[in-house]
Motif scaffolding. Sequence first.
Motif, short mmCIF file in Angstrom:
data_model
loop_
_atom_site.label_atom_id
_atom_site.label_comp_id
_atom_site.label_asym_id
_atom_site.label_seq_id
_atom_site.Cartn_x
_atom_site.Cartn_y
_atom_site.Cartn_z
N ASP A 35 0.87 -1.31 -0.04
CA ASP A 35 0.17 -0.09 -0.07
C ASP A 35 0.81 1.34 0.03
O ASP A 35 0.37 2.35 0.16
CB ASP A 35 -0.94 -0.18 1.15
N ASP A 37 3.13 2.47 1.78
CA ASP A 37 3.49 3.52 3.10
C ASP A 37 4.85 3.01 3.93
O ASP A 37 5.17 3.60 4.86
CB ASP A 37 2.40 3.62 4.15
N ASN A 41 6.65 4.87 6.94
CA ASN A 41 6.63 4.00 8.31
C ASN A 41 8.09 3.97 8.89
O ASN A 41 8.22 4.27 10.25
CB ASN A 41 5.86 2.60 8.04
N ARG A 177 0.09 -7.79 2.98
CA ARG A 177 -0.90 -6.93 2.00
C ARG A 177 -0.87 -7.74 0.61
O ARG A 177 -1.78 -7.94 -0.09
CB ARG A 177 -0.56 -5.49 1.67
N PHE D 78 -3.63 4.95 5.87
CA PHE D 78 -3.46 3.61 5.65
C PHE D 78 -2.41 2.94 6.09
O PHE D 78 -1.98 1.75 5.81
CB PHE D 78 -3.22 3.45 3.87
N THR D 79 -2.22 3.30 7.38
CA THR D 79 -1.21 2.71 8.20
C THR D 79 -1.96 2.32 9.62
O THR D 79 -2.44 3.36 10.31
CB THR D 79 -0.03 3.54 8.43
MG MG Z 1 -0.06 0.27 5.64
#
Ligand code: MG
Lengths: 211, 211, 328, 328
Positions: A35, A37, A41, A177, D78-79
């Motif tokens: 996704d 990120d 992160n 995911r 989205f985390t």
């Molecule tokens: Mg995520």
Amino acid sequence: MPLTPAQIPEFINAISAAINQHADEITELDQAIGDGDHLFNLQRGLEALQSHAAEIAALDWPAAWQKIGMTVMAAIGGASGSLYATLFIGLSKHGKDKPTDMRTFAEALQAAVAAVKQRGKADVGEKTMLDVWVPAAETLARAASSGKDLNAILDQVCAAADAGVESTRDMLATKGRASFLGERSKGHIDAGAKTAQLMIAAIARHIRQAA
Amino acid sequence: MPLTPAQIPEFINAISAAINQHADEITELDQAIGDGDHLFNLQRGLEALQSHAAEIAALDWPAAWQKIGMTVMAAIGGASGSLYATLFIGLSKHGKDKPTDMRTFAEALQAAVAAVKQRGKADVGEKTMLDVWVPAAETLARAASSGKDLNAILDQVCAAADAGVESTRDMLATKGRASFLGERSKGHIDAGAKTAQLMIAAIARHIRQAA
Amino acid sequence: MKKFIDSPGTLLDTSLQGFAKAHADIVEVRTQPNFVLRKQRKTGKVALISGGGSGHEPLHAGFVGYGMLDAACPGQVFTSPTPDQMLEAAAAVDGGAGVLFIVKNYAGDVMNFEMAAEMLDGPSATVLVDDDVSLPKDHPIGRRGVAGTTIVEKILGAAAEQGYDLAACKALGERVVRATASMGVALTSCTVPALGHPTFELGADEIEIGVGIHGERGRETGKLLSASEIVGRIAGHIQQELNPPSGQAVLLHVNGFGATPLLELHLVYELAWQYWRERGLNIQRSLVGNFTTSLDMAGCSLTLSLLDDEMLGLWDAPVNTAALRWGC
Amino acid sequence: MKKFIDSPGTLLDTSLQGFAKAHADIVEVRTQPNFVLRKQRKTGKVALISGGGSGHEPLHAGFVGYGMLDAACPGQVFTSPTPDQMLEAAAAVDGGAGVLFIVKNYAGDVMNFEMAAEMLDGPSATVLVDDDVSLPKDHPIGRRGVAGTTIVEKILGAAAEQGYDLAACKALGERVVRATASMGVALTSCTVPALGHPTFELGADEIEIGVGIHGERGRETGKLLSASEIVGRIAGHIQQELNPPSGQAVLLHVNGFGATPLLELHLVYELAWQYWRERGLNIQRSLVGNFTTSLDMAGCSLTLSLLDDEMLGLWDAPVNTAALRWGC
Ligand SMILES: [Mg+2]
Ligand SMILES: Nc1ncnc2c1ncn2[C@@H]1O[C@H](COP(=O)(O)OP(=O)(O)O)[C@@H](O)[C@H]1O
Ligand SMILES: Nc1ncnc2c1ncn2[C@@H]1O[C@H](COP(=O)(O)OP(=O)(O)O)[C@@H](O)[C@H]1O
Ligand SMILES: [Mg+2]
Ligand SMILES: [Mg+2]
Ligand SMILES: [Mg+2]
């Protein structure tokens, strides 16, 4: 030259530099089958560590790992946040009351990686960061117990990590995911595996330079 | 050969054909400085008229105009719907109890166009369909009262309509949606003026052919 | 064009059927001609009827119900409804106390409602909403009616429910309109189903400032700005228009045009809130969400309404519609 | 990327401040770590806490309030949120009857909530939502939690309000999850603010079938279909999964992903309604709108929940949140 928590700030910087240098690649990977990120992160986690670096540097190893674990736990989120928190808290737990030589670190790392497996209900072959951490930890344990010299150990661990990343390319993702994509997950390496390898390589490079 | 409502279905078809032939152009115009629905609005109105054509053809002129007005009123919507409804209902009102020759029609049209002006609170020079309907109606009245032959009358009316459309190009819109654009409305002809001209030209062509 | 449709020609009618079923406790939908009316009607109450082109949902059909509208007349997408719709709606909901038409100031809407009012037998009045301050006050056809319409319809709905008569409703409506100012910014155009492509093209770094709600271009195309800059800009126009005294009680409405996420709308709300707090306003009520939309347009508008105690009480009064519901 | 933001890094925090102000009658927002909690808390009631990545608004913060959630923990866009958020939220809303975590089945969410549950002192339980039937039942990490979450949170919220204990809430939650199936279709991707461009590219005549809610690709890229075909396709998967007997009472939820107009969502509702009426279902309740969104993604999902009398009563029970409100 035994490593001490005083060096942690340098390690954090070395890892940050490596991650930032590969920023676009990491994002592309997590976007292709995740996704998108993952980079942010990790960057959030590394920034949080940087702002606590001085404090961490003053601790002993178990306390330092614990603090690192709690810091990334609160800063990262996502799958990688809980997994890295588990890894570092695992290092803290298993490193307690033991000398801080390479062998005991290698043992602690294996135990911590086992905790990550449990947290993620995953193992090698599922197209995740474990495809790097598991072989890297095993290689470290083997090399450290065989009494190799530091550079040779580092070379072997890095090679195992490299091979681990590459192995994820043709895997069918069954965790993370990417697994939602089924067959469409094939053909891309896993973002979390890539960043695990980048971290390991950055640390190895830093240790070599410091030596 | 006096025109009778029996010919209305042919006029509707002639107008529809002209509008459909210029469909893309009309939409582009209403999109450039309006909201892009003018073509569909007219098409809805023409379809409704087509489905009532036989009924209308059987009426006398005032009743036919009234029915046309009510039909487009319920079918079109938007600015053009109320304006054309006003035009046709106006023709009905002002054509009542009068012979149906060219002169009385021309008078009725002028009165109906005046009603449109009132409905739209607009006049020539504001970049709307009135820039066609007003000169066309005036030219018709002048030509009809000067006793010209039919073809000459039609030519003059068509020329007035053509000039009217073209005149809107450099106007600043002060009525209709285009007025929201201020200076940006300049440089495009008005969609409603264009379709008014297309209708007039289609009717003129049909009358000439029928003659 | 990618949309959930079978054909542009059936979109509106099928959608209205779905709307009727999804909100069957509150509304009924009548067809040929189309209008939406509330299920529980009330005699002796001024009947409020609004309407306009479709594509702005939930406006107006989503506001039909207790404490707000009695009926809504949906036109084709971005096309004013027709007088026969308004007449049928009036016949269905007139409770004997007259009909109030709430009309957004667009030539098509104004003229079609005007024709309906002329043809209507009973007493009627009209409130014209023209809250869009992106146009100058002396614009030849007046300013457009945009997101402030929700506020006008909510307050008038409560007033009618409480027994205000036709003249009082009209006077109140005009007061609310005068106290309300809006301005919007589009980040993208929208795609009208019958057209099949965006109404206008904007560069990747361009925004359209001072837009209406029909996907038409605004007064000005500008460079992409930060949210703070955009809010400063459009709030500035509203502030200049209303020029509220310090301490003034207000309602602040952030309206999404359809494709802008709530995350951004709440950010805009926060920035607008700060803007007006710095200017001493007393922000007493808020409304954030997609209420007056332009199909799939990305963008939003700010609306500020100066509140007096009467308006505040009417705003807070119970409402039970598909899109606004509180107090009951 | 065109969005209303000052910078991706401040979007969430500023937006939460705006959310808090816009809904100050219902919620409070705490920071460092971020969580949203209801203003009126109640002792002796099971505390319901949910959370997940941001970008799905109104889910979950929009569901905090009377009759639904006690707290929501918003992660970055989205985390998944982090355990410290959940622990602080639990400390703030625990009414002495234990904490129920409602978790959408994503690795990150599951693991972070799991860590929080491990660290929590008091009793807690977890309900995992995995309603996305676009994945096979035996998918190695299970199916994703998507739009059915709203239904689970509403029904559990009412149950907790009525005094169900922790075990009863958990059992009910799992029953609702089993009775609920969803599937979604994307017409476009979405743009994550930190990324600045769409997560994937779709051709002008392509749709993505079986998508989750994070802008990731679906199981399959297909050609653009008519709304009827799309509904037939995804309703078919849901029908196969739940296989409801004729006459079964159901709740039908059409959820927009953010950029799809209500006009289209109501059209989809009508088509889905017809699909299930033809199969003899008794469509008793409906929910149509943007509830579980993916930022600015165009698309929607269908969710069907088989209702028993208990669930129906709990669905109808009063709720007062930013995004769902009725009966009070
Ligand atoms: Mg995520
Ligand atoms: N169950 C799991 N076990 C081990 N590693 C996992 C698991 N799930 C995900 N990962 C790793 O985490 C990475 C994704 O991390 P990140 O993008 O930060 O979180 P998220 O997946 O929540 O967006 C994947 O690329 C994968 O390497
Ligand atoms: N006040 C007015 N008076 C006369 N003609 C007008 C007026 N407003 C609009 N028009 C005409 O109507 C045309 C637009 O019609 P249409 O697109 O069908 O309706 P809408 O503007 O409501 O979308 C304009 O191009 C213009 O010629
Ligand atoms: Mg990720
Ligand atoms: Mg138009
Ligand atoms: Mg129009």
